[in-house]
Design a protein around this motif. Sequence first.
Motif, PDB file in Angstrom:
ATOM      1  N   CYS A 114       0.825  -1.273   0.129  1.00 35.48           N
ATOM      2  CA  CYS A 114      -0.092   0.015   0.013  1.00 35.48           C
ATOM      3  C   CYS A 114       0.802   1.205   0.070  1.00 35.48           C
ATOM      4  CB  CYS A 114      -1.004   0.146   1.112  1.00 35.48           C
ATOM      5  SG  CYS A 114      -0.162  -0.292   2.617  1.00 35.48           S
ATOM      6  N   LYS A 115       2.334   1.132  -0.063  1.00 33.82           N
ATOM      7  CA  LYS A 115       3.291   2.175  -0.023  1.00 33.82           C
ATOM      8  C   LYS A 115       3.094   3.037  -1.259  1.00 33.82           C
ATOM      9  CE  LYS A 115       8.034   2.920   0.692  1.00 33.82           C
ATOM     10  NZ  LYS A 115       9.450   2.298   0.528  1.00 33.82           N
ATOM     11  N   TYR A 116       3.351   4.355  -1.146  1.00 36.75           N
ATOM     12  CA  TYR A 116       2.896   5.346  -2.516  1.00 36.75           C
ATOM     13  C   TYR A 116       3.681   4.733  -3.644  1.00 36.75           C
ATOM     14  CZ  TYR A 116       7.989   6.731  -2.368  1.00 36.75           C
ATOM     15  OH  TYR A 116       9.226   6.932  -2.514  1.00 36.75           O
ATOM     16  N   ASN A 117       4.696   3.899  -3.682  1.00 34.50           N
ATOM     17  CA  ASN A 117       5.067   3.399  -5.000  1.00 34.50           C
ATOM     18  C   ASN A 117       4.959   1.997  -5.350  1.00 34.50           C
ATOM     19  OD1 ASN A 117       6.747   1.899  -2.813  1.00 34.50           O
ATOM     20  ND2 ASN A 117       8.790   2.863  -3.351  1.00 34.50           N
ATOM     21  N   GLY A 118       3.853   1.562  -4.494  1.00 31.80           N
ATOM     22  CA  GLY A 118       3.384   0.263  -4.701  1.00 31.80           C
ATOM     23  C   GLY A 118       3.969  -0.739  -4.028  1.00 31.80           C
ATOM     24  N   GLY A 119       4.928  -0.423  -3.217  1.00 29.75           N
ATOM     25  CA  GLY A 119       5.631  -1.578  -2.421  1.00 29.75           C
ATOM     26  C   GLY A 119       5.334  -1.551  -1.156  1.00 29.75           C
ATOM     27  N   HIS A 120       6.071  -2.197  -0.107  1.00 32.02           N
ATOM     28  CA  HIS A 120       5.727  -2.205   1.156  1.00 32.02           C
ATOM     29  C   HIS A 120       6.917  -1.981   2.220  1.00 32.02           C
ATOM     30  CE1 HIS A 120       7.860  -6.135   1.687  1.00 32.02           C
ATOM     31  NE2 HIS A 120       7.181  -6.578   0.487  1.00 32.02           N
ATOM     32  N   ASN A 121       6.554  -2.004   3.342  1.00 30.77           N
ATOM     33  CA  ASN A 121       7.701  -1.674   4.477  1.00 30.77           C
ATOM     34  C   ASN A 121       7.733  -2.730   5.603  1.00 30.77           C
ATOM     35  OD1 ASN A 121       8.347   1.053   3.702  1.00 30.77           O
ATOM     36  ND2 ASN A 121       6.440   1.497   4.285  1.00 30.77           N
ATOM     37  N   TYR A 122       7.511  -4.171   4.942  1.00 27.96           N
ATOM     38  CA  TYR A 122       7.507  -5.245   5.935  1.00 27.96           C
ATOM     39  C   TYR A 122       8.649  -5.278   6.916  1.00 27.96           C
ATOM     40  CZ  TYR A 122       7.623 -10.008   7.763  1.00 27.96           C
ATOM     41  OH  TYR A 122       7.425 -10.923   8.621  1.00 27.96           O
ATOM     42  N   HIS A 123       7.955  -5.497   8.337  1.00 25.72           N
ATOM     43  CA  HIS A 123       9.096  -5.507   9.357  1.00 25.72           C
ATOM     44  C   HIS A 123       8.952  -6.948   9.807  1.00 25.72           C
ATOM     45  CE1 HIS A 123      11.301  -4.704  12.924  1.00 25.72           C
ATOM     46  NE2 HIS A 123      11.624  -3.414  12.207  1.00 25.72           N
ATOM     47  N   PRO A 124      10.258  -7.689   9.840  1.00 25.87           N
ATOM     48  CA  PRO A 124      10.345  -9.001  10.745  1.00 25.87           C
ATOM     49  C   PRO A 124       9.907  -9.015  12.164  1.00 25.87           C
ATOM     50  CG  PRO A 124      12.415  -8.316  10.035  1.00 25.87           C
ATOM     51  CD  PRO A 124      11.573  -7.350   9.513  1.00 25.87           C
ATOM     52  N   GLY A 125       9.962  -7.899  12.608  1.00 25.43           N
ATOM     53  CA  GLY A 125       9.778  -7.980  14.130  1.00 25.43           C
ATOM     54  C   GLY A 125       8.406  -7.842  14.400  1.00 25.43           C
ATOM     55  N   ILE A 126       7.401  -7.712  13.618  1.00 30.40           N
ATOM     56  CA  ILE A 126       6.012  -7.751  13.694  1.00 30.40           C
ATOM     57  C   ILE A 126       5.613  -9.431  13.941  1.00 30.40           C
ATOM     58  CG2 ILE A 126       3.717  -7.671  12.305  1.00 30.40           C
ATOM     59  CD1 ILE A 126       4.618  -4.884  12.919  1.00 30.40           C
ATOM     60  N   LYS A 127       6.352 -10.159  13.584  1.00 35.51           N
ATOM     61  CA  LYS A 127       5.986 -11.489  13.771  1.00 35.51           C
ATOM     62  C   LYS A 127       5.949 -11.964  15.067  1.00 35.51           C
ATOM     63  CE  LYS A 127       6.979 -13.934   9.587  1.00 35.51           C
ATOM     64  NZ  LYS A 127       7.981 -14.893   8.875  1.00 35.51           N
ATOM     65  N   LYS A 128       6.977 -11.523  15.962  1.00 32.53           N
ATOM     66  CA  LYS A 128       7.172 -11.689  17.349  1.00 32.53           C
ATOM     67  C   LYS A 128       6.249 -11.003  18.128  1.00 32.53           C
ATOM     68  CE  LYS A 128      12.133 -11.415  16.306  1.00 32.53           C
ATOM     69  NZ  LYS A 128      13.432 -10.515  16.649  1.00 32.53           N
ATOM     70  N   LEU A 129       5.332 -10.183  17.780  1.00 31.16           N
ATOM     71  CA  LEU A 129       4.438  -9.656  18.369  1.00 31.16           C
ATOM     72  C   LEU A 129       3.589 -10.529  19.275  1.00 31.16           C
ATOM     73  CD1 LEU A 129       3.178  -6.262  17.097  1.00 31.16           C
ATOM     74  CD2 LEU A 129       4.254  -6.489  19.248  1.00 31.16           C
ATOM     75  N   ASN A 130       2.936 -11.345  18.121  1.00 25.25           N
ATOM     76  CA  ASN A 130       1.898 -12.278  18.894  1.00 25.25           C
ATOM     77  C   ASN A 130       0.518 -11.639  19.504  1.00 25.25           C
ATOM     78  OD1 ASN A 130       1.058 -14.830  18.920  1.00 25.25           O
ATOM     79  ND2 ASN A 130       2.029 -15.302  20.824  1.00 25.25           N
ATOM     80  N   VAL A 131       0.048 -10.574  18.823  1.00 28.80           N
ATOM     81  CA  VAL A 131      -0.938  -9.787  19.406  1.00 28.80           C
ATOM     82  C   VAL A 131      -2.143  -9.679  18.199  1.00 28.80           C
ATOM     83  CG1 VAL A 131       0.317  -8.622  21.160  1.00 28.80           C
ATOM     84  CG2 VAL A 131      -0.077  -7.574  18.957  1.00 28.80           C
ATOM     85  N   PRO A 132      -3.317  -9.820  18.493  1.00 35.55           N
ATOM     86  CA  PRO A 132      -4.364  -9.304  17.478  1.00 35.55           C
ATOM     87  C   PRO A 132      -4.290  -7.981  17.086  1.00 35.55           C
ATOM     88  CG  PRO A 132      -5.464  -9.475  19.818  1.00 35.55           C
ATOM     89  CD  PRO A 132      -3.901  -9.715  20.009  1.00 35.55           C
ATOM     90  N   PHE A 133      -4.263  -7.751  15.795  1.00 41.97           N
ATOM     91  CA  PHE A 133      -4.316  -6.455  15.048  1.00 41.97           C
ATOM     92  C   PHE A 133      -5.165  -6.252  14.010  1.00 41.97           C
ATOM     93  CE2 PHE A 133      -1.350  -9.625  13.257  1.00 41.97           C
ATOM     94  CZ  PHE A 133      -1.644  -9.357  11.913  1.00 41.97           C
ATOM     95  N   CYS A 134      -5.093  -5.130  13.929  1.00 46.77           N
ATOM     96  CA  CYS A 134      -6.286  -4.435  12.642  1.00 46.77           C
ATOM     97  C   CYS A 134      -5.113  -3.889  11.777  1.00 46.77           C
ATOM     98  CB  CYS A 134      -7.268  -3.584  13.307  1.00 46.77           C
ATOM     99  SG  CYS A 134      -8.028  -2.907  11.814  1.00 46.77           S
TER     100      CYS A 134
END
Length: 155
Positions: A15-35
Motif C-alpha cells: 500500500c506504499k506510495y510506490n506500490g511497495g511495502h515496508n514489511y518488518h520481521p519484528g511484527i511476527k514476534k508481537l503475537n497480538v491481535p491486530f487490525c
Amino acid sequence: MQVYLISACLLGVRCKYNGGHNYHPGIKKLNVPFCPLCPEQLGGLPTPRTAAELKGGDGFALLAGEARVLCKDGHDLSDSFKKGAEQTLYIAKLLGIKKAILKEGSPSCGLKTIKDGSFQGISRAGPGVTAALLLKEGFEVYSEKDLEYIVKNRF
Ligand code: SF4
C-alpha cells in the motif's frame, strides 16, 4: 488482550506510495491481535500514488489548519490525508482499539519523524497526520522502532 492498529505496509501489504511495502520481521514476534490499515488508501488515494510531504509543520499543524500535505508539483493532498486520519480513528473507535504501531517517517503514519517538505530526503521532528490525530485522541502510539521494547515489556 488489546488489539493494535498497525500500518498495513509494515505487515507486507503493498500500500506504499510506490506500490511497495515496508514489511518488518519484528511484527511476527508481537503475537497480538491486530487490525492492519493504510490511512492514505482510506483517504481515497490510489496505489501507487505521487509522493507527498508535510509543508509548514507536522501533523498537529495540519490538523490545526497551519500546514499542508503537498506533492512535489504543489498539488495539495491535505484533505485526503486528513480524511484518511479521520477514517483510521473511526475504525479504531468501532473496534475499541487504543494502541497503534505506525510506520516511522511517513507523512501519515510517522510518529517522531517526517520529511521536511523539501523532497530532499531531509527529516524533521514531529508526527504525521494520522499519528497526530491518534495522539490527540489519547492513543498509545508506537512505531516499528519500538517493536523490541513492546515485545520485551509485553504490552
Ligand atoms: S506508512 Fe501508513 S499511509 Fe504510508 S503506506 Fe504505510 S500504512 Fe499506508
